[in-house]
Design a protein around this motif. Sequence first.
Motif, PDB file in Angstrom:
ATOM      1  N   GLY A  34      32.626  -2.032 -13.174  1.00 35.65           N
ATOM      2  CA  GLY A  34      34.057  -2.156 -12.940  1.00 35.65           C
ATOM      3  C   GLY A  34      34.584  -1.439 -11.722  1.00 35.65           C
ATOM      4  N   HIS A  35      33.701  -0.983 -10.835  1.00 33.36           N
ATOM      5  CA  HIS A  35      34.125  -0.259  -9.645  1.00 33.36           C
ATOM      6  C   HIS A  35      34.172  -1.177  -8.424  1.00 33.36           C
ATOM      7  CE1 HIS A  35      33.637   3.467 -11.863  1.00 33.36           C
ATOM      8  NE2 HIS A  35      32.414   3.095 -12.194  1.00 33.36           N
ATOM      9  N   ARG A  36      35.199  -1.023  -7.611  1.00 31.44           N
ATOM     10  CA  ARG A  36      35.235  -1.726  -6.316  1.00 31.44           C
ATOM     11  C   ARG A  36      34.135  -1.128  -5.450  1.00 31.44           C
ATOM     12  NH1 ARG A  36      40.569  -0.421  -3.665  1.00 31.44           N
ATOM     13  NH2 ARG A  36      39.972   1.609  -4.489  1.00 31.44           N
ATOM     14  N   THR A  37      33.181  -1.948  -5.067  1.00 29.55           N
ATOM     15  CA  THR A  37      31.985  -1.447  -4.399  1.00 29.55           C
ATOM     16  C   THR A  37      31.730  -2.243  -3.124  1.00 29.55           C
ATOM     17  OG1 THR A  37      31.065  -0.888  -6.565  1.00 29.55           O
ATOM     18  CG2 THR A  37      29.538  -0.922  -4.714  1.00 29.55           C
ATOM     19  N   ILE A  38      31.273  -1.527  -2.106  1.00 27.43           N
ATOM     20  CA  ILE A  38      30.875  -2.160  -0.846  1.00 27.43           C
ATOM     21  C   ILE A  38      29.464  -1.693  -0.508  1.00 27.43           C
ATOM     22  CG2 ILE A  38      31.332  -2.418   1.616  1.00 27.43           C
ATOM     23  CD1 ILE A  38      34.280  -1.865   1.034  1.00 27.43           C
ATOM     24  N   ALA A  39      28.573  -2.636  -0.220  1.00 25.32           N
ATOM     25  CA  ALA A  39      27.234  -2.333   0.269  1.00 25.32           C
ATOM     26  C   ALA A  39      27.238  -2.516   1.781  1.00 25.32           C
ATOM     27  CB  ALA A  39      26.200  -3.253  -0.377  1.00 25.32           C
ATOM     28  N   VAL A  40      26.883  -1.448   2.513  1.00 26.85           N
ATOM     29  CA  VAL A  40      26.931  -1.473   3.971  1.00 26.85           C
ATOM     30  C   VAL A  40      25.512  -1.351   4.519  1.00 26.85           C
ATOM     31  CG1 VAL A  40      27.909  -0.413   6.040  1.00 26.85           C
ATOM     32  CG2 VAL A  40      29.176  -0.322   3.887  1.00 26.85           C
ATOM     33  N   ASP A  41      25.140  -2.252   5.406  1.00 29.24           N
ATOM     34  CA  ASP A  41      23.823  -2.197   6.031  1.00 29.24           C
ATOM     35  C   ASP A  41      23.918  -1.344   7.291  1.00 29.24           C
ATOM     36  OD1 ASP A  41      21.282  -2.561   7.031  1.00 29.24           O
ATOM     37  OD2 ASP A  41      21.188  -4.663   6.422  1.00 29.24           O
ATOM     38  N   MET A  42      23.433  -0.098   7.177  1.00 36.89           N
ATOM     39  CA  MET A  42      23.478   0.845   8.294  1.00 36.89           C
ATOM     40  C   MET A  42      22.122   0.970   8.992  1.00 36.89           C
ATOM     41  SD  MET A  42      26.640   2.041   8.166  1.00 36.89           S
ATOM     42  CE  MET A  42      26.721   3.679   8.886  1.00 36.89           C
ATOM     43  N   ASP A  43      21.188   0.091   8.658  1.00 38.86           N
ATOM     44  CA  ASP A  43      19.878   0.116   9.312  1.00 38.86           C
ATOM     45  C   ASP A  43      19.986  -0.668  10.617  1.00 38.86           C
ATOM     46  OD1 ASP A  43      17.266   0.173  10.075  1.00 38.86           O
ATOM     47  OD2 ASP A  43      16.460  -0.800   8.294  1.00 38.86           O
ATOM     48  N   LEU A  44      20.698  -0.094  11.568  1.00 35.21           N
ATOM     49  CA  LEU A  44      20.934  -0.778  12.830  1.00 35.21           C
ATOM     50  C   LEU A  44      19.624  -0.904  13.592  1.00 35.21           C
ATOM     51  CD1 LEU A  44      24.286   0.947  13.847  1.00 35.21           C
ATOM     52  CD2 LEU A  44      23.910  -1.074  12.424  1.00 35.21           C
ATOM     53  N   GLY A  45      19.327  -2.095  14.006  1.00 32.87           N
ATOM     54  CA  GLY A  45      18.044  -2.376  14.637  1.00 32.87           C
ATOM     55  C   GLY A  45      17.041  -2.983  13.678  1.00 32.87           C
ATOM     56  N   GLY A  46      17.321  -2.927  12.395  1.00 31.09           N
ATOM     57  CA  GLY A  46      16.403  -3.506  11.406  1.00 31.09           C
ATOM     58  C   GLY A  46      17.127  -3.909  10.138  1.00 31.09           C
ATOM     59  N   ALA A  47      18.341  -4.435  10.291  1.00 29.35           N
ATOM     60  CA  ALA A  47      19.172  -4.761   9.130  1.00 29.35           C
ATOM     61  C   ALA A  47      18.573  -5.892   8.304  1.00 29.35           C
ATOM     62  CB  ALA A  47      20.582  -5.138   9.595  1.00 29.35           C
ATOM     63  N   ASN A  48      18.410  -5.662   7.003  1.00 26.83           N
ATOM     64  CA  ASN A  48      17.929  -6.738   6.118  1.00 26.83           C
ATOM     65  C   ASN A  48      18.481  -6.612   4.705  1.00 26.83           C
ATOM     66  OD1 ASN A  48      16.512  -4.553   5.129  1.00 26.83           O
ATOM     67  ND2 ASN A  48      14.517  -5.554   5.131  1.00 26.83           N
ATOM     68  N   LEU A  49      19.539  -5.830   4.530  1.00 26.78           N
ATOM     69  CA  LEU A  49      20.104  -5.656   3.189  1.00 26.78           C
ATOM     70  C   LEU A  49      20.609  -6.980   2.629  1.00 26.78           C
ATOM     71  CD1 LEU A  49      20.747  -3.484   1.037  1.00 26.78           C
ATOM     72  CD2 LEU A  49      22.992  -3.233   2.095  1.00 26.78           C
ATOM     73  N   TYR A  50      21.037  -7.877   3.506  1.00 28.14           N
ATOM     74  CA  TYR A  50      21.549  -9.180   3.063  1.00 28.14           C
ATOM     75  C   TYR A  50      20.547  -9.905   2.163  1.00 28.14           C
ATOM     76  CZ  TYR A  50      18.499 -11.022   6.718  1.00 28.14           C
ATOM     77  OH  TYR A  50      17.395 -11.329   7.489  1.00 28.14           O
ATOM     78  N   SER A  51      19.245  -9.789   2.492  1.00 30.24           N
ATOM     79  CA  SER A  51      18.236 -10.530   1.727  1.00 30.24           C
ATOM     80  C   SER A  51      18.119 -10.005   0.297  1.00 30.24           C
ATOM     81  CB  SER A  51      16.876 -10.451   2.431  1.00 30.24           C
ATOM     82  OG  SER A  51      16.402  -9.114   2.469  1.00 30.24           O
ATOM     83  N   PHE A  52      18.353  -8.707   0.091  1.00 31.59           N
ATOM     84  CA  PHE A  52      18.287  -8.137  -1.259  1.00 31.59           C
ATOM     85  C   PHE A  52      19.516  -8.501  -2.084  1.00 31.59           C
ATOM     86  CE2 PHE A  52      15.492  -5.542   1.306  1.00 31.59           C
ATOM     87  CZ  PHE A  52      14.387  -5.360   0.487  1.00 31.59           C
ATOM     88  N   LEU A  53      20.572  -8.944  -1.394  1.00 28.28           N
ATOM     89  CA  LEU A  53      21.783  -9.385  -2.089  1.00 28.28           C
ATOM     90  C   LEU A  53      21.837 -10.903  -2.221  1.00 28.28           C
ATOM     91  CD1 LEU A  53      24.306  -6.992  -0.324  1.00 28.28           C
ATOM     92  CD2 LEU A  53      23.631  -6.900  -2.738  1.00 28.28           C
ATOM     93  N   GLY A  54      20.805 -11.575  -1.736  1.00 20.53           N
ATOM     94  CA  GLY A  54      20.760 -13.032  -1.847  1.00 20.53           C
ATOM     95  C   GLY A  54      21.698 -13.739  -0.889  1.00 20.53           C
ATOM     96  N   LEU A  55      21.962 -13.140   0.281  1.00 20.17           N
ATOM     97  CA  LEU A  55      22.900 -13.711   1.236  1.00 20.17           C
ATOM     98  C   LEU A  55      22.168 -14.164   2.499  1.00 20.17           C
ATOM     99  CD1 LEU A  55      25.706 -10.999   0.976  1.00 20.17           C
ATOM    100  CD2 LEU A  55      25.760 -13.309  -0.001  1.00 20.17           C
ATOM    101  N   PRO A  56      22.712 -15.141   3.217  1.00 18.34           N
ATOM    102  CA  PRO A  56      22.102 -15.558   4.484  1.00 18.34           C
ATOM    103  C   PRO A  56      22.447 -14.568   5.594  1.00 18.34           C
ATOM    104  CG  PRO A  56      24.084 -16.835   4.070  1.00 18.34           C
ATOM    105  CD  PRO A  56      23.868 -15.990   2.840  1.00 18.34           C
ATOM    106  N   ASN A  57      21.639 -14.570   6.641  1.00 14.10           N
ATOM    107  CA  ASN A  57      21.876 -13.686   7.785  1.00 14.10           C
ATOM    108  C   ASN A  57      22.666 -14.447   8.847  1.00 14.10           C
ATOM    109  OD1 ASN A  57      21.732 -11.512   9.539  1.00 14.10           O
ATOM    110  ND2 ASN A  57      19.760 -12.128  10.395  1.00 14.10           N
TER     111      ASN A  57
END
Length: 325
Positions: A34-57
């Motif tokens: 029930g919490h408002r949550t934001i996942a931020v990809d801070m791996d600049l130069g190697g961002a891939n958090l989108y894939s773990f969330l099932g999202l396209p790049n």
Amino acid sequence: MATTAQLIPVAAGKGGVGKSFLAANLAVALAGLGHRTIAVDMDLGGANLYSFLGLPNRFPGIGDYLQARSGELASLLVPTGVSGLQFLPGDGKTPFMANIAYAQKVKLLNNIRKLPADYILMDLGAGSSFNALDFFAVSERGLLVTTPEPPAIMNMLVFLKNFLLRRISRALAGDHDFRGHLREVCRRPMDGQIPSVPALAAEIAKEDPVAGSRVAAVCELFRPRIVFNLGEHPDELKLTGQISNSLETVLGLRADYFGFIFYDPMVRRSVREQKPLFSQWPDSMAASEILRIARRIEKYWCAPIADSAERLEKGVRETFTAAAS
């Protein structure tokens, strides 16, 4: 509008320990509570958090924001399909973001703090790059992910050592003499190095008690939270005693032990299929422990956990016994 979001940086001393997997699924778990949550990809130069969330790049993100030098960071938030969870992409396809200037980091962090959320999970790059070290300092408490194997634990301790030296350098930024002394200490050969961060603080205090106190305060301020991933047996938690001893004697730090995630074949399936484990297989063993970590964040994030190693080991043994019966 001001926000009271808790910023939770998620770091690791080396790659391959499940850092991004945990950041993504922990964000899903907190949103599910029930919490408002934001996942931020801070791996600049190697961002891939989108894939773990099932999202396209295909979404603009932090890289585009820094290149444009204008606009609102909140306008780049992406819906995830999970109620209460939004995603802020990293560099996307923007090149040369791995080594941004310190002023850019300050600007970025100031604007991340303004995002509308209760919890902001920040997936940092693995290892001890200046980006990872500076982003980890956004909170006095950050999650550190490791496996129970000695090489991963050593890399975690190296990360914390580099983090402290980086923070000490920033704390003494206006004192050119002591910054020069610190650089000299860091460049010494192995047999000439100061054996511990407390010893470094003591050496500095001999010359300048005020500067020495500032160095000691850096160590007292930070209290990392350690999560073990890919565990096989509760006995692996016996190493927490050695870790705590190294943290205190070598680094002058104390830590809380925040979670132990057993090896779970469903994790590999979720990564391969690019679907959040917590959404698709919520009853899996790993998802159950991630939910426990989310609840610990709710209850303990702003306070130390007394006897955290003993309490974690007791809970892990109960889980292990129940799964084996």
